[in-house]
Design a protein around this motif. Structure first.
Motif, PDB file in Angstrom:
ATOM      1  N   LYS A  87       0.842  -1.207   0.000  1.00  0.00           N
ATOM      2  CA  LYS A  87       0.000   0.000   0.000  1.00  0.00           C
ATOM      3  C   LYS A  87       0.870   1.248   0.000  1.00  0.00           C
ATOM      4  O   LYS A  87       1.862   1.317   0.725  1.00  0.00           O
ATOM      5  CB  LYS A  87      -0.908   0.040   1.226  1.00  0.00           C
ATOM      6  CG  LYS A  87      -1.966  -1.020   1.232  1.00  0.00           C
ATOM      7  CD  LYS A  87      -2.861  -0.898   2.449  1.00  0.00           C
ATOM      8  CE  LYS A  87      -3.899  -2.017   2.425  1.00  0.00           C
ATOM      9  NZ  LYS A  87      -4.839  -1.910   3.515  1.00  0.00           N
ATOM     10  N   GLN A  88       0.474   2.215  -0.820  1.00  0.00           N
ATOM     11  CA  GLN A  88       1.071   3.554  -0.780  1.00  0.00           C
ATOM     12  C   GLN A  88      -0.047   4.555  -1.018  1.00  0.00           C
ATOM     13  O   GLN A  88      -0.672   4.545  -2.078  1.00  0.00           O
ATOM     14  CB  GLN A  88       2.165   3.726  -1.834  1.00  0.00           C
ATOM     15  CG  GLN A  88       2.788   5.108  -1.781  1.00  0.00           C
ATOM     16  CD  GLN A  88       3.970   5.258  -2.709  1.00  0.00           C
ATOM     17  OE1 GLN A  88       4.772   4.353  -2.850  1.00  0.00           O
ATOM     18  NE2 GLN A  88       4.066   6.405  -3.341  1.00  0.00           N
ATOM     19  N   ASP A  89      -0.282   5.401  -0.031  1.00  0.00           N
ATOM     20  CA  ASP A  89      -1.371   6.372  -0.086  1.00  0.00           C
ATOM     21  C   ASP A  89      -2.677   5.636  -0.391  1.00  0.00           C
ATOM     22  O   ASP A  89      -3.053   4.735   0.328  1.00  0.00           O
ATOM     23  CB  ASP A  89      -1.062   7.477  -1.098  1.00  0.00           C
ATOM     24  CG  ASP A  89       0.228   8.215  -0.767  1.00  0.00           C
ATOM     25  OD1 ASP A  89       0.497   8.414   0.439  1.00  0.00           O
ATOM     26  OD2 ASP A  89       0.976   8.579  -1.694  1.00  0.00           O
ATOM     27  N   GLU A  90      -3.335   5.988  -1.498  1.00  0.00           N
ATOM     28  CA  GLU A  90      -4.611   5.356  -1.861  1.00  0.00           C
ATOM     29  C   GLU A  90      -4.425   4.111  -2.743  1.00  0.00           C
ATOM     30  O   GLU A  90      -5.370   3.380  -2.998  1.00  0.00           O
ATOM     31  CB  GLU A  90      -5.505   6.357  -2.603  1.00  0.00           C
ATOM     32  CG  GLU A  90      -5.871   7.578  -1.780  1.00  0.00           C
ATOM     33  CD  GLU A  90      -6.656   7.215  -0.533  1.00  0.00           C
ATOM     34  OE1 GLU A  90      -7.586   6.401  -0.630  1.00  0.00           O
ATOM     35  OE2 GLU A  90      -6.323   7.747   0.542  1.00  0.00           O
ATOM     36  N   PHE A  91      -3.197   3.881  -3.217  1.00  0.00           N
ATOM     37  CA  PHE A  91      -2.927   2.768  -4.135  1.00  0.00           C
ATOM     38  C   PHE A  91      -2.653   1.483  -3.353  1.00  0.00           C
ATOM     39  O   PHE A  91      -1.883   1.475  -2.392  1.00  0.00           O
ATOM     40  CB  PHE A  91      -1.722   3.098  -5.012  1.00  0.00           C
ATOM     41  CG  PHE A  91      -1.373   2.012  -5.985  1.00  0.00           C
ATOM     42  CD1 PHE A  91      -2.109   1.836  -7.142  1.00  0.00           C
ATOM     43  CD2 PHE A  91      -0.316   1.156  -5.731  1.00  0.00           C
ATOM     44  CE1 PHE A  91      -1.800   0.830  -8.040  1.00  0.00           C
ATOM     45  CE2 PHE A  91       0.009   0.148  -6.620  1.00  0.00           C
ATOM     46  CZ  PHE A  91      -0.732  -0.009  -7.780  1.00  0.00           C
ATOM     47  N   THR A  92      -3.289   0.392  -3.766  1.00  0.00           N
ATOM     48  CA  THR A  92      -3.075  -0.922  -3.164  1.00  0.00           C
ATOM     49  C   THR A  92      -2.786  -1.933  -4.260  1.00  0.00           C
ATOM     50  O   THR A  92      -3.460  -1.961  -5.289  1.00  0.00           O
ATOM     51  CB  THR A  92      -4.318  -1.379  -2.371  1.00  0.00           C
ATOM     52  OG1 THR A  92      -4.599  -0.417  -1.356  1.00  0.00           O
ATOM     53  CG2 THR A  92      -4.107  -2.738  -1.737  1.00  0.00           C
ATOM     54  N   THR A 123      -4.872  -4.352  -8.639  1.00  0.00           N
ATOM     55  CA  THR A 123      -4.608  -3.001  -8.167  1.00  0.00           C
ATOM     56  C   THR A 123      -5.913  -2.297  -7.842  1.00  0.00           C
ATOM     57  O   THR A 123      -6.962  -2.621  -8.398  1.00  0.00           O
ATOM     58  CB  THR A 123      -3.833  -2.185  -9.224  1.00  0.00           C
ATOM     59  OG1 THR A 123      -4.641  -2.032 -10.389  1.00  0.00           O
ATOM     60  CG2 THR A 123      -2.528  -2.868  -9.600  1.00  0.00           C
ATOM     61  N   SER A 124      -5.821  -1.333  -6.934  1.00  0.00           N
ATOM     62  CA  SER A 124      -6.984  -0.491  -6.629  1.00  0.00           C
ATOM     63  C   SER A 124      -6.485   0.852  -6.123  1.00  0.00           C
ATOM     64  O   SER A 124      -5.355   0.971  -5.656  1.00  0.00           O
ATOM     65  CB  SER A 124      -7.895  -1.155  -5.592  1.00  0.00           C
ATOM     66  OG  SER A 124      -7.222  -1.284  -4.365  1.00  0.00           O
ATOM     67  N   GLY A 125      -7.343   1.854  -6.250  1.00  0.00           N
ATOM     68  CA  GLY A 125      -7.018   3.175  -5.755  1.00  0.00           C
ATOM     69  C   GLY A 125      -6.434   4.118  -6.790  1.00  0.00           C
ATOM     70  O   GLY A 125      -6.064   5.235  -6.474  1.00  0.00           O
ATOM     71  N   GLY A 126      -6.338   3.684  -8.041  1.00  0.00           N
ATOM     72  CA  GLY A 126      -5.827   4.553  -9.102  1.00  0.00           C
ATOM     73  C   GLY A 126      -6.949   5.012 -10.009  1.00  0.00           C
ATOM     74  O   GLY A 126      -8.124   4.733  -9.764  1.00  0.00           O
ATOM     75  N   ASN A 129      -7.998   0.444 -12.456  1.00  0.00           N
ATOM     76  CA  ASN A 129      -7.557  -0.600 -11.538  1.00  0.00           C
ATOM     77  C   ASN A 129      -7.336  -1.917 -12.282  1.00  0.00           C
ATOM     78  O   ASN A 129      -8.097  -2.859 -12.102  1.00  0.00           O
ATOM     79  CB  ASN A 129      -8.586  -0.776 -10.414  1.00  0.00           C
ATOM     80  CG  ASN A 129      -8.765   0.482  -9.613  1.00  0.00           C
ATOM     81  OD1 ASN A 129      -7.792   1.082  -9.182  1.00  0.00           O
ATOM     82  ND2 ASN A 129     -10.003   0.903  -9.432  1.00  0.00           N
TER      83      ASN A 129
END
Length: 186
Positions: A87-92, A123-126, A129
């Motif tokens: 995880k980094q910020d909103e990206f998983t 991926t999620s949060g971009g 995804n």
């Protein structure tokens, strides 16, 4: 239809070659096969090749067992199925992998191994995804001198397919990781 015949012939010949060399094909069906399952907690660091992502901590779980499909005449192949999250910020980034390692006991209670692997990354949060397919190569070491509890370490390099993450170019999630493991053997 010919490709099915050729595939069946190739499978038959390869199984004969494997058996002739002392390897056991479909080892899980043989008398004496012992799965020796184990479960581990994984924690370490993953460094993605993407310039927008920094190295981050990964955590996850792993299930391992003696490979039921193929075993060598000496040593063993250990099948590892892992689930890790970055995880980094909103990206998983969630990574599910299958990693068979050829394992050798180098001293009592200490094993080293290595082998290829295959993964599926979600991926999620971009902006988009995508999911990615991956291949990897890894090496591992495990110490079993603590009763059913064991300690391990692993290094792995992974190559992924490229997808559109919402920018102007297709990107990949190629990465390397180093992780420690604490596990329990059943």
């Amino acid at each position: 239809m010919n490709h099915i015949k050729y595939g069946a012939l190739l499978l038959l010949l390869s199984s004969q070659t494997v058996n002739a060399a002392g390897w056991t094909l479909f080892a899980g069906k043989e008398d004496g096969y012992v799965a020796e399952p184990a479960v581990s907690i994984i924690a370490g660091q993953m460094s993605p090749g993407d310039k927008n992502l920094d190295p981050q901590t990964i955590t996850g779980l792993e299930l391992s067992l003696n490979c039921p499909l193929l075993q060598p005449p000496t040593n063993r192949i250990r099948q590892q199925i892992s689930y890790t999250t970055f995880k980094q910020d909103e990206f998983t980034l969630t990574n599910i992998e299958l990693n068979p390692h050829y394992v050798v006991e180098v001293s009592p209670k200490l094993e080293i191994g290595g082998g290829p692997g295959f993964g599926y990354l979600m991926t999620s949060g971009g902006a988009k995804n995508p999911s990615l397919l991956a291949v990897n190569v890894g090496a591992s070491a495990h110490y079993f001198g603590l009763g059913p509890v064991f300690l391990g370490a692993e290094w792995r390099y992974q190559l992924t397919t490229s997808e559109d993450f919402g920018g102007t170019d297709k990107q990949d999630m190629n990465n390397w990781r180093f992780a420690a493991k604490v596990g329990y053997s059943f």
